[in-house]
Design an enzyme around this catalytic site. Structure first.
Site, PDB file in Angstrom:
ATOM      1  CG  ASP A 110       3.435   1.590   9.441  1.00 28.27           C
ATOM      2  OD1 ASP A 110       3.052   2.436  10.269  1.00 28.27           O
ATOM      3  OD2 ASP A 110       3.485   1.822   8.217  1.00 28.27           O
TER       4      ASP A 110
ATOM      5  NE  ARG B 113      -6.848   4.252   5.944  1.00 23.23           N
ATOM      6  CZ  ARG B 113      -5.921   4.554   6.847  1.00 23.23           C
ATOM      7  NH1 ARG B 113      -6.190   4.503   8.123  1.00 23.23           N
ATOM      8  NH2 ARG B 113      -4.721   4.932   6.471  1.00 23.23           N
TER       9      ARG B 113
ATOM     10  CE  LYS C  39      -1.790   1.572   4.014  1.00 27.93           C
ATOM     11  NZ  LYS C  39      -1.501   2.988   4.276  1.00 27.93           N
ATOM     12  CG  ASN C  40       2.444   2.729   3.568  1.00 29.39           C
ATOM     13  OD1 ASN C  40       1.255   2.978   3.366  1.00 29.39           O
ATOM     14  ND2 ASN C  40       2.975   2.626   4.773  1.00 29.39           N
TER      15      ASN C  40
ATOM     16  CB  CYS D  21      -4.827  10.622  11.912  1.00 29.36           C
ATOM     17  SG  CYS D  21      -3.152  10.061  12.028  1.00 29.36           S
TER      18      CYS D  21
ATOM     19  NE  ARG E 193       0.598  10.348  10.152  1.00 31.00           N
ATOM     20  CZ  ARG E 193       0.242   9.237   9.520  1.00 31.00           C
ATOM     21  NH1 ARG E 193      -0.859   8.632   9.830  1.00 31.00           N
ATOM     22  NH2 ARG E 193       1.008   8.737   8.572  1.00 31.00           N
TER      23      ARG E 193
HETATM   24  C1  UD1 Z   1       4.431   7.021   6.328  1.00 35.49           C
HETATM   25  C2  UD1 Z   1       3.579   5.778   6.196  1.00 35.49           C
HETATM   26  C3  UD1 Z   1       3.115   5.312   7.572  1.00 35.49           C
HETATM   27  C4  UD1 Z   1       4.316   5.124   8.496  1.00 35.49           C
HETATM   28  C5  UD1 Z   1       5.193   6.363   8.523  1.00 35.49           C
HETATM   29  C6  UD1 Z   1       6.484   6.173   9.300  1.00 35.49           C
HETATM   30  C7  UD1 Z   1       2.558   6.044   4.039  1.00 35.49           C
HETATM   31  C8  UD1 Z   1       1.309   6.305   3.257  1.00 35.49           C
HETATM   32  N1  UD1 Z   1       2.435   6.099   5.373  1.00 35.49           N
HETATM   33  O1  UD1 Z   1       3.609   8.048   6.890  1.00 35.49           O
HETATM   34  O2  UD1 Z   1       2.427   4.079   7.406  1.00 35.49           O
HETATM   35  O3  UD1 Z   1       3.856   4.865   9.809  1.00 35.49           O
HETATM   36  O4  UD1 Z   1       5.546   6.743   7.172  1.00 35.49           O
HETATM   37  O5  UD1 Z   1       7.204   5.108   8.791  1.00 35.49           O
HETATM   38  O6  UD1 Z   1       3.594   5.761   3.482  1.00 35.49           O
HETATM   39  N2  UD1 Z   1       6.775  14.897  10.419  1.00 35.49           N
HETATM   40  C9  UD1 Z   1       6.917  16.241  10.650  1.00 35.49           C
HETATM   41  N3  UD1 Z   1       6.727  17.117   9.621  1.00 35.49           N
HETATM   42  C10 UD1 Z   1       6.399  16.697   8.357  1.00 35.49           C
HETATM   43  C11 UD1 Z   1       6.256  15.313   8.125  1.00 35.49           C
HETATM   44  C12 UD1 Z   1       6.453  14.429   9.166  1.00 35.49           C
HETATM   45  O7  UD1 Z   1       7.217  16.655  11.775  1.00 35.49           O
HETATM   46  O8  UD1 Z   1       6.240  17.541   7.463  1.00 35.49           O
HETATM   47  C13 UD1 Z   1       6.960  13.926  11.512  1.00 35.49           C
HETATM   48  C14 UD1 Z   1       5.682  13.138  11.820  1.00 35.49           C
HETATM   49  O9  UD1 Z   1       4.836  13.828  12.706  1.00 35.49           O
HETATM   50  C15 UD1 Z   1       6.241  11.882  12.427  1.00 35.49           C
HETATM   51  C16 UD1 Z   1       7.558  11.687  11.666  1.00 35.49           C
HETATM   52  O10 UD1 Z   1       7.867  12.936  11.072  1.00 35.49           O
HETATM   53  O11 UD1 Z   1       6.536  12.088  13.795  1.00 35.49           O
HETATM   54  C17 UD1 Z   1       7.508  10.637  10.573  1.00 35.49           C
HETATM   55  O12 UD1 Z   1       6.400  10.859   9.736  1.00 35.49           O
HETATM   56  P1  UD1 Z   1       6.420  10.490   8.190  1.00 35.49           P
HETATM   57  O13 UD1 Z   1       7.597   9.612   7.918  1.00 35.49           O
HETATM   58  O14 UD1 Z   1       6.287  11.719   7.392  1.00 35.49           O
HETATM   59  O15 UD1 Z   1       5.100   9.613   8.053  1.00 35.49           O
HETATM   60  P2  UD1 Z   1       4.098   9.571   6.821  1.00 35.49           P
HETATM   61  O16 UD1 Z   1       4.818   9.794   5.551  1.00 35.49           O
HETATM   62  O17 UD1 Z   1       2.904  10.406   7.124  1.00 35.49           O
END
Ligand code: UD1
Length: 420
Positions: free
Chosen positions: A307, A399, A22-23, A117, A122
């Protein structure tokens, strides 16, 4: 709302196929917006999030043709709108992944601001900062991110403060069409990012450092169509391995990729599993033994994935011994522990750590899923619980897990879905 009803106690045993990731499928679908030619994607999992992304592409005017095996051809040359509306983004945060491709290809886009969420706040500040470094002008208007570029984006040097999977994906996609070279430092290097980069290269992008935390992207004037097969889902793989280990069973998983799962496999071995690997299969055998408790600390790849944290919390709750599970990525992701305690688990939460005293057996109770991976952990807990467990709000699980009850039934689980 559908519910899952699970009669615990069966030892899982058998063979199943793993679905596409999925990811990885989500950013690859978003990447089809980078060119004006058809991109054909195969091995897509049949999941709600994938349907939502396809709906998003379709509502912007992309032509989407789906065949019976859920291979899909996306042709974005017919795009009529660059707006990702609230009604779709609110159901799936990963919709934010269209931001980079739309901005880079069309020079302007409006994407609804994704909210928080269940697992934490996030933010998307790092996505926006990377695009601003490439010359984007970004404003927030009426709940929408409005991003504009004057002509092509420009190559830039971006150092991410925090390792972000989505932020890296948005930046790398945008950089493929930027004018000049973009260097992304402290980039995420999850296998799904490698998969996305390989698809982008197949579309004509030039990317060095794939699989490392320093990506160097030389922008092209345009990308072209291609055919690409999505990698197997490492989290689905890890979830079934953990479920089988929790029931002291034996399984062969086919169509998977053991190389993307080292941290998880080594923890399962520590828990007492006998594991064998082939190029695209994994077998796990607990030889009927109760798992041993293992300490886990989540961190970006190649460390233990966030995850898989909830599933290991479930495993540890019935394991022999005491363990600590530390969550370092999301602030509220141990939340499922409260539901597991209702089933007799002994989990104490202390900040971002769970201290778990393994019990010999859990007991059924009505429980409620709060997010995708938490749902999977409740399924594992229910599989090992005495009695019949009803899991509510199961839409979360759809999902991320294709045909979960069918796959578990194949392994001998007593599980059924009932509509509300
Ligand atoms: C993706 C995965 C999710 C997984 C996560 C971490 C998808 C669709 N989802 O989520 O399943 O749990 O990676 O491996 O691929 N952060 C910030 N600022 C930002 C972006 C992120 O502070 O602009 C922080 C987030 O709050 C979190 C950390 O960075 O604490 C990691 O998040 P991120 O790797 O971005 O997760 P996702 O891409 O949303």
């Amino acid at each position: 709302m559908d519910k899952l009803i699970i009669q615990g106690g069966a030892t899982l045993n058998g063979e199943i196929w793993i679905s596409g990731a999925k990811n990885s499928a989500l950013p690859i679908l978003a990447a089809t917006l980078l060119c004006d030619e058809p991109v054909t994607i195969s091995n897509l999992p049949h999941l709600h999030d994938i349907t939502t992304m396809i709906e998003l592409l379709g509502c912007m005017g992309a032509q989407v043709v789906i065949d019976e095996k859920l291979s899909i051809e996306v042709n974005a040359s017919s795009l009529t709108s660059c707006v990702a509306p609230y009604k779709l983004v609110k159901t799936m945060r990963a919709s934010i992944l269209v931001l980079g491709p739309l901005l880079a290809h069309y020079g302007e886009t409006r994407v609804s601001f994704p909210g928080g969420c269940a697992i934490g706040s996030r933010p998307v500040d790092l996505h926006l900062r990377a695009l601003e470094a490439m010359g984007a002008e970004i404003t927030i208007e009426e709940g929408y991110i409005h991003a504009k570029s004057n002509g092509r984006l420009k190559g830039a040097h971006v150092v991410f403060d925090v390792v972000t999977v989505g932020g890296t994906e948005n930046a790398v996609m945008a950089a493929t069409l930027a004018d000049g070279v973009t260097i992304l430092e402290n980039a995420a290097r999850e296998p799904e990012i490698v998969d996305l980069c390989r698809c982008l290269v197949a579309m004509g992008a030039e990317i060095e450092g794939i699989g490392t935390n320093r990506l160097v992207i030389t922008g092209k004037e345009k990308l072209h169509g291609t055919e690409y097969a999505v990698m197997p889902d490492r989290i689905e793989t890890g979830t079934y391995l953990t479920a089988v280990a929790a029931t002291s069973g034996k399984v062969k998983l086919k169509n998977t990729d053991p190389s993307s799962l080292e941290a998880v496999l080594s923890k399962l071995q520590e828990a007492g599993a006998d594991i064998s690997l082939g190029e695209d299969w994994i077998t796990l055998d607990m030889k009927g033994k109760r798992p041993k408790a293992v300490n886990v600390k989540t961190a970006p790849y190649p460390a233990f994935p966030t995850d898989m944290q909830a599933q290991f919390t479930a495993l540890n709750s019935i394991a022999e011994g005491t363990s600590t599970v530390i969550e370092t990525i999301f602030e509220n992701r141990l939340i499922q522990a409260h539901e597991m305690n209702r089933m007799g688990a002994q989990i104490q939460l202390e900040g971002n750590a769970a201290v778990i005293t393994g019990v010999e057996a859990l007991k059924s109770a009505p429980v409620m899923a709060t997010d995708l991976r938490a749902s999977a952990s409740l399924v594992i807990a229910a599989l090992v619980a005495e009695g019949e467990t009803v899991i509510d709000r199961i839409y979360h699980i759809d999902r991320g897990y294709e045909c979960i009850e069918e796959k578990l039934q194949l392994l001998g689980a007593n599980i059924r879905r009932v509509p509300d």
